[in-house]
Scaffold this motif. Structure first.
Motif, short mmCIF file in Angstrom:
data_model
loop_
_atom_site.label_atom_id
_atom_site.label_comp_id
_atom_site.label_asym_id
_atom_site.label_seq_id
_atom_site.Cartn_x
_atom_site.Cartn_y
_atom_site.Cartn_z
N GLY A 78 0.79 -1.23 0.00
CA GLY A 78 0.00 0.00 0.00
C GLY A 78 0.82 1.27 0.00
N HIS B 295 -2.55 3.42 1.01
CA HIS B 295 -3.73 2.65 1.42
C HIS B 295 -3.38 1.71 2.57
CE1 HIS B 295 -5.16 4.14 -2.45
NE2 HIS B 295 -6.36 3.67 -2.20
N GLU B 296 -4.37 1.45 3.42
CA GLU B 296 -4.23 0.51 4.54
C GLU B 296 -5.14 -0.68 4.28
OE1 GLU B 296 -2.20 0.96 7.05
OE2 GLU B 296 -1.80 3.13 7.13
N GLU C 211 -4.43 -3.79 0.69
CA GLU C 211 -3.89 -2.44 0.55
C GLU C 211 -3.11 -2.24 -0.74
OE1 GLU C 211 -1.02 -4.55 3.48
OE2 GLU C 211 -2.93 -4.93 2.49
N ASN D 146 -6.48 1.16 -4.80
CA ASN D 146 -6.40 -0.28 -4.51
C ASN D 146 -7.64 -0.92 -5.13
OD1 ASN D 146 -8.43 0.47 -2.73
ND2 ASN D 146 -7.53 -0.54 -0.95
#
Length: 452
Positions: free
Chosen positions: A55, A85-86, A99, A120
C-alpha cells in the motif's frame, strides 16, 4: 532522440541500452509487501512513482544533470515515500480488502505542487505532493516550540517572517473516492479535459469529477441480470489522449470496445469493436485464456492503440476494426508450454505494455526477468534482461536469445531453464527521453541509452 531498439551497432538510429540504477533490497527472500505492483512516470518524466503490495507509494526524482560531466546521466533518487492505502475489512461481505496499489496516474501539473491518483481494489485517493523550504517564525501568541502565550502578557506587536529551512516533501490526501465499486478496480485513467477521470472494475466503468467524491456516473455496465450468464469481464480501460469524449475498454474475450460519451449517457453500446478473427490452426483448450487482454494503451498521438494478451502485443489503427495493423510475438516459444503454465497459474499473469515518447517503439515484459522491445519502423525486436549480474553503471545490456527447440547455441537460453517466478509485469518509458523503468518482483531497474 527516442528512436528505439539496439540489436546491432550498424545504423545511426540504434540505441544501446545500458544499466543505470537498481532500487530495492538484494535479498532472495522477498517480503510480500515489497512486491512492486505499478510503475508510472509523470508528464515531464522528472518524477517516477511506484506502488507496492504493502500500500506504499515511493516517488523518485530525477536529479538535475551535471553540466561539467555530460557523460554522467542524471539519476533518480527517493523524493517522497508515503502509505497510500491501509488494509481494510468489508464487514457486510466478510472480505478483506488488500492495501495493494493497483494503479497510479499523475495529473497534469498546474502549479508548484504535484497531484496523483492511486487506487487499490476499492478506493481511489487523490494525493498532493508539495515542497516546503520555509517556515514562519515570530508569532505573537505562540512560542517557537508551539506553546501558546497568554495574550495579556504581550506588550509589543511583531510581524511574523518566513525563514529558510531544510526541504520537506509532504504528501497529503486531498480527496477520497470510495464506495463506487462492487468489484475490483483494475484501471484508472485521467481525461484530457483535466476535470474528469474514469475507474473500471470487472463489470462496470464509472466517470468521476476530480473535485466531487460522493458521486460518480456509471458509463459502462456489462453485468448480466443473471450472474450465471456471465461470459466476459472488463480487463482494462483508458481515455483517448486528445478526444475527451472517447474511451476504450478491453475484455477477457480479446475484444476492445471504443465508446463515445456524446452518443448516450450509458455507453453499453460501443461505437467500434476491435477484434481479430481467431486462427483455426492455433485453436486449443487455452485459446480463450490467452486471448484475454491484460492491458490497453493509446499512442501519444492518439492514432493507434496497443493491446497486450498473453503471447503477443498488437497495434490497432483506430480507423480499422477488423484486424491489428501490427502483431509482435512476445514469447512464442511458450505456446507449447501452456499446459504447465496453466498448472502453475502463470497463464493468468497480467503483463502491461508501454509506448516510447514518439510512438516508434513499444515495450512489454516476459519471464526470467526478460523484457521485449519492438521497433515499429525498422521491424526489429530485442530481448533484454533486468538482473544484478550486469549491473555496473553504463554497462551495455547484452541481447538475450531463447532457444525454442532442439540444439541450443552457445549464447542461447533453453525454454526449460526459464524461471517463471521471475516476471516483469510493469514497465514505464520516460515521456521524452530514452529512460525506462522496469519492475522485477521487488526491485526497480532504470536503464538509459548509452551516452557516447
Amino acid at each position: 532522440n527516442c528512436s528505439g531498439v539496439a540489436v546491432d551497432n550498424g545504423g545511426s538510429n540504434d540505441v544501446q541500452w545500458c544499466f543505470s540504477q537498481v532500487k530495492g533490497a538484494i535479498d532472495d527472500d522477498v517480503a510480500e509487501a515489497d512486491i512492486i505492483s505499478t510503475v508510472e512516470f509523470n508528464h515531464s518524466g522528472e518524477l517516477l512513482a511506484t506502488g507496492d503490495k504493502g500500500g506504499r507509494v515511493v516517488i523518485f526524482q530525477q536529479e538535475i544533470e551535471n553540466k561539467s560531466q555530460p557523460q554522467c546521466r542524471s539519476e533518480y533518487n527517493v523524493y517522497s515515500t508515503f502509505q497510500s492505502h491501509e488494509p481494510e475489512f468489508d464487514y457486510l461481505k466478510s472480505l478483506e480488502i488488500e492495501e495493494k496499489i493497483n494503479k497510479i496516474r499523475w495529473l497534469p501539473q498546474k502549479n508548484a505542487a504535484q497531484f496523483l491518483l492511486s487506487t487499490n481494489d476499492k478506493t481511489i485517493k487523490l494525493w498532493k505532493i508539495s515542497e516546503r523550504d520555509k517556515r514562519p517564525e515570530g508569532y505573537n501568541l505562540k512560542e517557537e516550540d508551539g506553546r501558546y502565550i497568554d495574550p495579556n502578557t504581550v506588550t509589543a506587536l511583531r510581524v511574523p517572517v518566513f525563514r529558510p529551512m531544510d526541504l520537506m516533501v509532504e504528501a497529503s490526501p486531498r480527496r477520497v473516492f470510495a464506495n463506487a465499486h462492487t468489484y475490483h478496480i483494475n484501471s484508472i485513467s485521467i481525461n484530457s479535459d483535466h476535470e474528469t477521470y474514469l475507474s473500471a472494475d470487472d463489470l462496470r466503468i464509472n466517470l468521476w469529477h476530480q473535485e466531487i467524491t460522493d458521486r460518480s456516473f456509471n458509463i459502462v455496465d456489462i453485468k448480466p441480470a443473471n450472474m450465471e450468464e456471465l461470459t466476459e469481464v472488463i480487463t482494462a480501460a483508458e481515455f483517448h489522449p486528445h478526444q475527451c469524449n472517447t474511451f476504450v475498454y478491453s475484455s477477457s474475450k480479446g475484444t476492445i470496445r471504443l465508446c463515445d460519451m456524446r452518443a448516450s449517457a450509458l455507453c453499453d453500446t460501443h461505437s467500434k469493436l476491435f477484434e481479430e478473427p481467431e486462427d483455426p490452426s492455433n485453436r486449443s483448450f487455452f485459446s480463450e485464456i490467452i486471448s484475454s487482454i491484460s492491458d490497453v494503451k493509446f499512442s501519444h498521438n492518439g492514432r493507434y492503440m496497443m493491446t497486450r494478451d498473453y503471447l503477443s502485443v498488437k497495434i490497432w489503427d483506430l480507423n480499422m476494426e477488423s484486424r491489428p495493423v501490427e502483431t509482435y510475438q512476445v514469447h512464442e516459444y511458450l505456446r507449447n508450454k501452456l499446459c504447465s503454465l496453466y498448472e502453475n497459474d502463470c497463464i493468468f499473469d497480467k503483463f502491461e505494455c508501454c509506448w516510447n515518447g514518439n510512438d516508434s517503439v513499444v515495450m512489454t515484459g516476459s519471464y526470467n526477468n526478460f523484457f521485449r522491445m519492438f521497433d515499429r519502423g525498422q521491424r526489429r525486436d530485442v530481448t533484454l534482461e533486468a538482473s544484478r549480474e550486469g549491473s555496473k553503471p553504463q554497462q551495455v545490456l547484452k541481447p538475450r536469445k531463447v532457444c525454442a527447440d532442439g540444439k541450443r547455441k552457445k549464447d542461447e537460453i533453453s525454454v526449460d531453464s526459464l524461471d517463471f517466478n521471475k516476471k516483469i509485469l510493469h514497465t514505464a518509458w520516460h515521456p521524452q527521453d530514452n529512460v525506462i523503468a522496469v519492475a522485477t518482483t521487488n526491485n526497480l531497474y532504470i536503464f538509459q541509452d548509452k551516452v557516447n
